[in-house]
Design a protein around this motif. Structure first.
Motif, PDB file in Angstrom:
ATOM      1  N   VAL A  37       5.665  11.249 -43.275  1.00  0.00           N
ATOM      2  CA  VAL A  37       5.098  12.447 -43.783  1.00  0.00           C
ATOM      3  C   VAL A  37       3.679  12.941 -43.097  1.00  0.00           C
ATOM      4  O   VAL A  37       3.679  14.266 -43.068  1.00  0.00           O
ATOM      5  CB  VAL A  37       4.514  11.979 -45.176  1.00  0.00           C
ATOM      6  N   ALA A  38       2.990  12.124 -42.498  1.00  0.00           N
ATOM      7  CA  ALA A  38       1.549  12.462 -41.930  1.00  0.00           C
ATOM      8  C   ALA A  38       1.947  13.630 -40.794  1.00  0.00           C
ATOM      9  O   ALA A  38       1.218  14.399 -40.539  1.00  0.00           O
ATOM     10  CB  ALA A  38       0.876  11.360 -41.466  1.00  0.00           C
ATOM     11  N   GLU A  39       2.987  13.118 -39.705  1.00  0.00           N
ATOM     12  CA  GLU A  39       3.099  14.130 -38.748  1.00  0.00           C
ATOM     13  C   GLU A  39       3.847  15.284 -39.189  1.00  0.00           C
ATOM     14  O   GLU A  39       3.571  16.338 -38.579  1.00  0.00           O
ATOM     15  CB  GLU A  39       3.989  13.196 -37.607  1.00  0.00           C
ATOM     16  N   GLU A  91      12.326   8.819 -49.630  1.00  0.00           N
ATOM     17  CA  GLU A  91      11.514   7.485 -49.186  1.00  0.00           C
ATOM     18  C   GLU A  91      11.430   7.437 -47.939  1.00  0.00           C
ATOM     19  O   GLU A  91      12.381   7.108 -47.082  1.00  0.00           O
ATOM     20  CB  GLU A  91      12.612   6.366 -49.961  1.00  0.00           C
ATOM     21  N   MET A  92      10.204   7.121 -47.585  1.00  0.00           N
ATOM     22  CA  MET A  92       9.820   7.030 -46.094  1.00  0.00           C
ATOM     23  C   MET A  92       8.444   6.173 -45.813  1.00  0.00           C
ATOM     24  O   MET A  92       7.556   6.090 -46.764  1.00  0.00           O
ATOM     25  CB  MET A  92       9.409   8.436 -45.263  1.00  0.00           C
ATOM     26  N   PRO A  93       8.293   5.292 -45.056  1.00  0.00           N
ATOM     27  CA  PRO A  93       6.997   4.552 -44.663  1.00  0.00           C
ATOM     28  C   PRO A  93       5.668   5.672 -45.090  1.00  0.00           C
ATOM     29  O   PRO A  93       5.536   6.765 -44.321  1.00  0.00           O
ATOM     30  CB  PRO A  93       6.928   4.237 -43.273  1.00  0.00           C
ATOM     31  N   GLY A  94       4.859   4.941 -45.627  1.00  0.00           N
ATOM     32  CA  GLY A  94       3.461   5.512 -45.761  1.00  0.00           C
ATOM     33  C   GLY A  94       3.405   6.633 -46.918  1.00  0.00           C
ATOM     34  O   GLY A  94       2.335   6.464 -47.669  1.00  0.00           O
ATOM     35  N   ALA A  95       4.352   7.439 -47.191  1.00  0.00           N
ATOM     36  CA  ALA A  95       4.193   8.456 -48.247  1.00  0.00           C
ATOM     37  C   ALA A  95       5.586   8.829 -48.635  1.00  0.00           C
ATOM     38  O   ALA A  95       6.572   8.899 -47.468  1.00  0.00           O
ATOM     39  CB  ALA A  95       3.311   9.736 -48.155  1.00  0.00           C
ATOM     40  N   THR A  96       6.027   9.492 -49.765  1.00  0.00           N
ATOM     41  CA  THR A  96       7.204   9.995 -49.861  1.00  0.00           C
ATOM     42  C   THR A  96       7.370  11.305 -49.694  1.00  0.00           C
ATOM     43  O   THR A  96       6.324  12.190 -49.358  1.00  0.00           O
ATOM     44  CB  THR A  96       7.337   9.850 -51.586  1.00  0.00           C
ATOM     45  N   GLY A  97       8.483  11.998 -49.665  1.00  0.00           N
ATOM     46  CA  GLY A  97       8.594  13.313 -49.561  1.00  0.00           C
ATOM     47  C   GLY A  97       8.062  14.175 -50.540  1.00  0.00           C
ATOM     48  O   GLY A  97       7.645  15.353 -50.192  1.00  0.00           O
ATOM     49  N   PHE A  98       8.249  13.689 -51.537  1.00  0.00           N
ATOM     50  CA  PHE A  98       7.327  14.287 -52.810  1.00  0.00           C
ATOM     51  C   PHE A  98       5.721  14.573 -52.718  1.00  0.00           C
ATOM     52  O   PHE A  98       5.244  15.602 -53.065  1.00  0.00           O
ATOM     53  CB  PHE A  98       7.542  13.896 -54.101  1.00  0.00           C
ATOM     54  N   GLU A  99       5.174  13.600 -51.923  1.00  0.00           N
ATOM     55  CA  GLU A  99       3.766  13.455 -51.685  1.00  0.00           C
ATOM     56  C   GLU A  99       3.508  14.782 -50.515  1.00  0.00           C
ATOM     57  O   GLU A  99       2.418  15.460 -50.555  1.00  0.00           O
ATOM     58  CB  GLU A  99       3.263  12.297 -51.314  1.00  0.00           C
ATOM     59  N   LEU A 100       4.478  14.867 -49.599  1.00  0.00           N
ATOM     60  CA  LEU A 100       4.390  15.738 -48.756  1.00  0.00           C
ATOM     61  C   LEU A 100       4.262  17.205 -49.256  1.00  0.00           C
ATOM     62  O   LEU A 100       3.523  18.174 -49.043  1.00  0.00           O
ATOM     63  CB  LEU A 100       5.585  15.684 -47.503  1.00  0.00           C
TER      64      LEU A 100
END
Length: 231
Positions: free
Chosen positions: A37-39, A57-66
């Motif tokens: 998500v960060a990149e 579901e991804m490392p560090g943060a979810t797609g919804f958080e993006l």
């Protein structure tokens, strides 16, 4: 012209498959692929795209958080192996939900759905469109845009709230979205359209207009903040 997109997916095999689907369709051009998500967020804050293929579901943060952090709203097609995210997809107003593994035809259906929705978008009315007529209690009632505080969905009916009156008409929020003056009004929740000039204050996930508390959905928060004259 093909739609521009990025793929946010931590599984390389899944990203490669999506890329091949995009290339084969000729409808979508992949600008970039990110595994976190960060990149992806860094790219999206600097570049405008038409479409975002987003894993949940991804490392560090979810797609919804993006999506919560985006300053603008591209069209979104979720890609995930878990059906339980379908409700969240609805809350975030995504265009479609591709459950892995999906076929090329299912991919095409999602892209065609997006293209069809975009073609149905209605341009914002001119600034001279300062009123609407609604059918209420067997008559046509003229309402000035500036008199309307907000509109609230009531199933197959919509309630128009002004300073001193309430009008109920047989209508839907979805239909109103296509007809209202978008310079004055903005959808803040699946059940509410508000007059942007009537907001008194915003607290967390709610806004207040003349004592009325109105929820803000995550899908619309960024657009609301962008429309406010914040100094």
């Amino acid at each position: 012209m093909p739609l521009s997109c990025i793929i946010v997916e931590d599984l390389q095999v899944a990203a490669d498959y999506l890329g091949r689907c995009c290339e084969k369709s000729g409808l979508v051009t992949v600008k970039a692929h990110y595994t976190n998500v960060a990149e992806a967020l860094e790219y999206l804050n600097k570049n405008a795209i038409d479409l975002l293929f987003l894993d949940v579901e991804m490392p560090g943060a979810t797609g919804f958080e993006l999506l919560d952090q985006l300053a603008y709203h591209p069209k979104v097609i979720l890609t995930t192996s878990k059906s339980e995210y379908a409700y969240n997809a609805f809350e975030y107003n995504v265009t479609d939900f591709l459950k892995k593994p999906f076929t090329y035809q299912r991919f095409l259906d999602a892209v065609h759905k997006l293209i069809h929705q975009s073609s149905q978008d209605t341009p914002a009315p001119s600034g001279n469109n300062d009123h609407i007529f609604i059918k209420s209690e067997g008559k046509l009632v003229r309402l000035k845009n500036d008199d309307i505080l907000f509109m609230e969905s009531m199933g197959d009916y919509v309630k128009f709230v002004t300073n001193d009156k309430k009008f109920v008409t047989h209508n839907t929020i979805k239909h109103l979205e296509e007809k209202i003056n978008k310079q004055c009004f903005i959808k803040v929740h699946r059940s509410y359209i508000i007059n942007i000039t009537k907001i008194d204050d915003i607290r967390e996930n709610d806004l207040f207009i003349k004592g009325h508390e109105i929820p803000i959905s995550k899908a619309h928060r960024a657009e609301i903040i962008k429309r406010l004259n914040i100094i």
